[in-house]
Design an enzyme around this catalytic site. Structure first.
Site, PDB file in Angstrom:
ATOM      1  N   ARG A  15       0.854  -1.198   0.000  1.00  0.00           N
ATOM      2  CA  ARG A  15       0.000   0.000   0.000  1.00  0.00           C
ATOM      3  C   ARG A  15       0.878   1.233   0.000  1.00  0.00           C
ATOM      4  NH1 ARG A  15      -4.861   0.236   4.150  1.00  0.00           N
ATOM      5  NH2 ARG A  15      -3.161   0.765   5.556  1.00  0.00           N
ATOM      6  N   THR A  54      -1.364   7.441  -0.456  1.00  0.00           N
ATOM      7  CA  THR A  54      -2.678   7.264  -1.097  1.00  0.00           C
ATOM      8  C   THR A  54      -3.442   6.061  -0.552  1.00  0.00           C
ATOM      9  OG1 THR A  54      -1.801   5.812  -2.810  1.00  0.00           O
ATOM     10  CG2 THR A  54      -1.729   8.179  -3.262  1.00  0.00           C
ATOM     11  N   ASP A 105       0.049  -3.383  12.044  1.00  0.00           N
ATOM     12  CA  ASP A 105       0.556  -3.752  10.713  1.00  0.00           C
ATOM     13  C   ASP A 105       0.952  -5.227  10.733  1.00  0.00           C
ATOM     14  OD1 ASP A 105       2.481  -4.254   8.534  1.00  0.00           O
ATOM     15  OD2 ASP A 105       2.246  -2.114   8.149  1.00  0.00           O
ATOM     16  N   ASP A 132       4.553  -6.180   9.473  1.00  0.00           N
ATOM     17  CA  ASP A 132       5.587  -5.794  10.436  1.00  0.00           C
ATOM     18  C   ASP A 132       5.593  -6.724  11.647  1.00  0.00           C
ATOM     19  OD1 ASP A 132       6.488  -3.726   8.893  1.00  0.00           O
ATOM     20  OD2 ASP A 132       5.452  -2.145  10.013  1.00  0.00           O
TER      21      ASP A 132
END
Ligand code: PRP
Ligand code: URA
Length: 209
Positions: A104, A108, A200, A203
């Site tokens: 991603r 944006t 995340d 991560d």
């Protein structure tokens, strides 16, 4: 419109709660993700067709059953989808594995494609697209489009945590694709992260925080 399956077996709910906790480290996070992928895979494959096969037990001959029909392919969206492959493969060891690389854009929040390698016969297989997080839905929608462009006709999408926004986007763009998730969360925040979510996923799996 496709069905949203919320696979909320108590063991899955329990394991997901541990994953959500920010104190849970990468090793436990990875192990739990694979365990949940296996448990969800059991549900996702529930309707696979069976056929008769003649076998002989140590006692007598019998007509037994075996899985028939199309073979499976597992396709993780990199990186985080990799965390669900081992769990699914332990259920279906003969499944072939393809990879779709998307990240991603931080500004944006739109997906950017960087890799695609799929089994040559993927159009003949039931394909399970996997990614733990369904947030805006942009990554899943693009990955599903890539699979369909390669000829896939039978696709199921499996995630761990979904936001209502992502579910709506996938259902609108790919109404033929059934979605399996362990949890349907509240919403997205201003960074397009799932709330309450688990942070995340990539991560946390790979320790890149
Ligand atoms: C995360 C996640 C999904 C995507 C979901 O990946 O694993 O692929 O975001 O967001 P969306 O529904 O809004 O598209 P990310 O882009 O962070 O890449 P990574 O797995 O390599 O960390
Ligand atoms: N990607 C993640 O890893 N987590 C989110 O909450 C949203 C996108």
């Amino acid at each position: 419109m496709s069905t949203l399956h919320v696979v909320d077996h108590p063991l899955i709910v329990h394991k997901l709660s541990i994953m959500r906790n920010k104190r849970t480290g990468s090793k436990d996070f990875r192990e739990l993700l694979n365990e949940i992928a296996m448990l969800m895979g059991y549900e996702l494959t529930r309707d696979l067709p069976l056929e008769d096969v003649e076998i002989e037990t140590p006692i007598k001959k019998m007509t037994a059953k075996r899985v028939s029909g199309k073979k499976l392919a597992i396709v993780p969206i990199l990186r985080a989808g990799l965390g669900m492959v081992d769990g699914l493969q332990s259920l279906v060891p003969v499944a072939k594995v393809g990879h779709i690389g998307l990240y991603r854009d931080p500004e944006t929040h739109l997906p950017v494609e960087y890799y695609c390698k799929l089994p040559l016969d993927i159009e003949d297989r039931i394909t399970i697209l996997v990614d733990p997080m369904l947030a805006t839905g942009g990554s899943a929608v693009d990955a599903l489009t890539m699979l369909k462009n390669k000829g896939c006709k039978h696709i199921r999408f499996m995630c761990l945590v979904a936001a209502p926004e992502g579910v709506a986007k996938v259902q609108a763009a790919h109404p033929d694709v059934e979605i399996y998730t362990a949890a349907l969360d509240e919403c997205l925040n201003e960074h397009a992260y799932i709330v309450p979510g688990l942070g995340d996923a990539g991560d946390r799996i790979f320790g890149t925080m």
